[in-house]
Scaffold this motif. Structure first.
Motif, short mmCIF file in Angstrom:
data_model
loop_
_atom_site.label_atom_id
_atom_site.label_comp_id
_atom_site.label_asym_id
_atom_site.label_seq_id
_atom_site.Cartn_x
_atom_site.Cartn_y
_atom_site.Cartn_z
N ASN A 50 2.76 9.04 -0.48
CA ASN A 50 2.72 10.51 -0.41
C ASN A 50 2.98 10.90 1.04
O ASN A 50 2.80 10.09 1.95
CB ASN A 50 1.39 11.05 -0.96
CG ASN A 50 0.18 10.64 -0.13
OD1 ASN A 50 0.06 11.00 1.03
ND2 ASN A 50 -0.70 9.85 -0.74
N PHE A 87 0.99 3.88 -3.07
CA PHE A 87 0.18 5.08 -2.82
C PHE A 87 1.03 6.23 -2.28
O PHE A 87 0.51 7.29 -1.96
CB PHE A 87 -0.94 4.78 -1.81
CG PHE A 87 -1.98 3.82 -2.29
CD1 PHE A 87 -2.26 3.69 -3.65
CD2 PHE A 87 -2.72 3.06 -1.39
CE1 PHE A 87 -3.24 2.81 -4.09
CE2 PHE A 87 -3.71 2.18 -1.83
CZ PHE A 87 -3.96 2.04 -3.17
N ILE A 103 -4.83 16.32 7.05
CA ILE A 103 -4.95 16.91 5.71
C ILE A 103 -5.16 18.41 5.81
O ILE A 103 -6.02 18.88 6.55
CB ILE A 103 -6.08 16.25 4.90
CG1 ILE A 103 -7.42 16.28 5.64
CG2 ILE A 103 -5.72 14.82 4.55
CD1 ILE A 103 -8.59 15.78 4.81
N ILE A 151 1.52 12.53 3.31
CA ILE A 151 0.45 12.44 4.32
C ILE A 151 0.23 10.99 4.72
O ILE A 151 0.20 10.66 5.91
CB ILE A 151 -0.86 13.06 3.78
CG1 ILE A 151 -0.63 14.54 3.42
CG2 ILE A 151 -1.97 12.92 4.80
CD1 ILE A 151 -1.83 15.22 2.78
N LEU A 152 0.11 10.11 3.72
CA LEU A 152 -0.08 8.68 4.01
C LEU A 152 1.11 8.12 4.79
O LEU A 152 0.95 7.29 5.68
CB LEU A 152 -0.25 7.91 2.69
CG LEU A 152 -0.52 6.41 2.83
CD1 LEU A 152 -1.91 6.17 3.43
CD2 LEU A 152 -0.43 5.70 1.48
N ALA A 162 -5.16 10.49 9.03
CA ALA A 162 -4.33 11.35 8.19
C ALA A 162 -4.57 12.79 8.59
O ALA A 162 -5.68 13.15 8.98
CB ALA A 162 -4.70 11.15 6.74
N PHE A 209 0.81 -1.22 0.00
CA PHE A 209 0.00 0.00 0.00
C PHE A 209 0.85 1.27 0.00
O PHE A 209 0.73 2.10 -0.89
CB PHE A 209 -0.99 0.00 1.17
CG PHE A 209 -1.95 -1.15 1.11
CD1 PHE A 209 -2.67 -1.40 -0.05
CD2 PHE A 209 -2.14 -2.00 2.19
CE1 PHE A 209 -3.55 -2.46 -0.14
CE2 PHE A 209 -3.02 -3.07 2.12
CZ PHE A 209 -3.73 -3.31 0.95
N TYR A 220 -8.56 12.78 9.15
CA TYR A 220 -9.38 12.01 8.21
C TYR A 220 -8.97 10.55 8.38
O TYR A 220 -7.77 10.23 8.35
CB TYR A 220 -9.08 12.52 6.81
CG TYR A 220 -9.84 11.91 5.65
CD1 TYR A 220 -11.13 11.42 5.80
CD2 TYR A 220 -9.27 11.86 4.37
CE1 TYR A 220 -11.81 10.89 4.72
CE2 TYR A 220 -9.95 11.34 3.28
CZ TYR A 220 -11.23 10.86 3.46
OH TYR A 220 -11.91 10.35 2.38
N THR A 221 -9.93 9.66 8.54
CA THR A 221 -9.60 8.26 8.79
C THR A 221 -10.67 7.33 8.23
O THR A 221 -11.78 7.78 7.93
CB THR A 221 -9.43 8.02 10.31
OG1 THR A 221 -8.87 6.72 10.52
CG2 THR A 221 -10.76 8.12 11.05
N LYS A 274 3.93 1.56 -0.57
CA LYS A 274 4.85 1.52 -1.71
C LYS A 274 4.24 2.22 -2.93
O LYS A 274 4.90 3.02 -3.60
CB LYS A 274 5.18 0.06 -2.04
CG LYS A 274 6.07 -0.14 -3.26
CD LYS A 274 6.34 -1.63 -3.47
CE LYS A 274 6.86 -1.91 -4.87
NZ LYS A 274 6.79 -3.35 -5.19
#
Lengths: 339, 339
Positions: free
Chosen positions: B32, B30, B44, B34-35, B42, B26, B53-54, B28
């Motif tokens: 960014n 996705f 944001i 934030i992640l 997260a 994941f 945000y979750t 790897k």
């Protein structure tokens, strides 16, 4: 709603049974003014600005099909729900439910598709969750995405269509029925050979250009579960106008038409995953159409009909052979697990 | 990650295999910033403010268990993920995946539980989605929730624990292992009679009072999948300090202890759904503890240990009989479908 009954496949069709379930159970108990709007995305006020917020789960069968896979759907579905609400999609969450024994290489293929689509759409996947269930307790993989977008105030009502008026034109960005029929054809048990590909695509860049070219798009909705027919019948449901659509103006590919005839489906109600229906003023219609046609996802866009004073609360199809028929809300199930 | 292999139940345990999947697939793809923070929610930036945000999916088996049901979990899980990130939970999305034939009365019970919990927690369910899959293709009902909360700037790092330092105290708001053992006992095949109830609860009001009473809580995490042991081993993993916990200070009910012994589980790794682990400065510890004890969900709160200079990157349990053992990260599966 009669709660002594059981859930039917039709409760997930996007048609009348879905509405009964939503009204009879979900909005009944979760009741609040934001949820009650029932548009593609909720409009939530935070820090004195409005955001669009939406969620979708994806259970498509099969998970790989011509033109895409469940991961492409999971990104496009949520990005498009935000975009048709007039929002700029920014952030997504992803929740996976995976069956024990699922091949990790297939998971990686799906994840790579999601990552590529997210990048192209300019959204970030910022939070996620994974649950594994024992073999036989789910069908391979289900994906939920939710998404958040920034909303321009002038598009607050674009999901409800409250600004729509007689004389306005109805635009769709291309052929209908491709996604639903691509998935149906890919189901092993049918053993059908076709060249139909899903139209699955993130439409936010196209929509953003169309909104910039316009004085104000009055209504947008993506024609997913339930197809174009459901979008039109929902739009007129509580209105004081009617809709008139010309069958001649609708694009349905020969392969989709053929498979629909073979299987007994009406392309009007077959799911799309890359089609948006827009209502714009007559003055705006050509500008918006030209802008859409510049997008790779809008080359076959056309004006398919208009809003009329007559036949309030009804959508009519003027058929190619000169007849007319009412476009009703889909009752019961059409295509289960199409997205 | 070796992608020629298949998904195992342990990939959903919250332990080492889960981390391998997240890192190897994941994050790897996705990737960014934030992640990459990988905290409960997260963070944001929107309109120059920070939001939390979750998302979480819930696949608990059985769906009804002493102390709650899958609906209670779906609200509490997401509300708590936001709250432990230092956010005030505001809005939730809900996605249902339901098996054809599921009794509508059971769905209504679940929805009513969700509505009540959301109201008590002060959050609004503003958007949702329902998919129905054919009989045998999912196990009754799965629920995904995502959530958005407003974040105070001073809590931006509370999920990472970057402010934690030797001498800080570790607090938990009560007994451990109740949720996991309540669910295990409720599984029909075990035919076990106990009085264990899940601790499933929305902790945001309790946490909000605790943060108000403190000069700044340094770390918070809810001890769900993987239990208290996983929270502690994750906290020290990349740190320059150790953790020392006193077994005597941990509350484990007699019934939970008994069932854990019978089934061969360690309560340290059993899931909770109403427990938060906090790290606070020594000066703050008693104030925060008293504030938590005023909540109905914190009556048995206690200081269970502290951050130490020694044994960097390791969490130690000082056992009741005078020994010591390392609290390792859970490897492989412990309790599938516990939430």
């Amino acid at each position: 709603m009669d709660n002594t009954k059981n859930i039917l496949l039709g409760h997930g069709s996007g048609g009348k049974l879905s509405h009964d379930l939503i009204d009879g159970i979900f909005t009944k108990h979760f009741k609040n003014p934001i949820l009650d709007q029932q548009s593609d995305s909720a409009i939530i006020p935070i820090n004195s600005k409005n955001l669009a917020y939406t969620t979708d789960s994806f259970v498509v069968d099969p998970i790989f099909f011509p033109g895409g896979n469940i991961g492409n759907l999971a990104i496009a579905g949520t990005v498009n729900d935000l975009a048709v609400s007039g929002a700029k999609p920014l952030y997504l969450s992803v929740g996976f439910i995976i069956e024990e024994g699922f091949p990790i290489c297939d998971l990686e293929k799906i994840v790579v598709s999601m990552a590529m689509d997210a990048q192209e759409a300019g959204v970030k996947i910022v939070t996620g969750d994974t649950k594994i269930v024992d073999r036989g307790k789910c069908d391979k993989i289900f994906i939920n995405t939710s998404g958040i977008g920034e909303l321009e105030d002038k598009y607050l009502n674009v999901g409800s269509g409250s600004g729509v008026a007689p004389g306005d034109k109805i635009i769709i960005n291309g052929s209908i029925g491709d996604h639903g029929m691509a998935v149906m054809a890919a189901r092993n048990e049918l053993n059908i050979q076709t060249h139909i590909e899903s139209d699955c695509a993130c439409l936010n860049n196209m929509i953003s250009k169309a909104t910039s070219s316009s004085n104000g798009i009055k209504f947008m909705r993506d024609a997913t579960r339930g197809g174009l027919g459901t979008v039109l019948s929902e739009l007129v449901k509580d209105s004081d106008y009617g809709i008139s659509i010309d069958e001649d103006k609708l694009t349905v590919s020969e392969s989709v038409r053929g498979l629909c005839e073979l299987l007994g489906f009406d392309p009007l109600y077959v799911a799309n995953e890359g089609k948006v229906v827009m209502v714009v003023s007559e003055d705006d219609a050509n500008k918006v159409l030209e802008s859409i046609k510049e997008s790779p996802f809008g080359k076959e866009a056309s004006i398919i009909g208009e809003i009329s004073k007559d036949h309030q609360r009804m959508a009519w199809l003027n058929t190619s052979v000169g007849g007319r028929r009412v476009i009703e809300m889909l009752s019961g199930q059409q295509l289960p697990r199409i997205c």
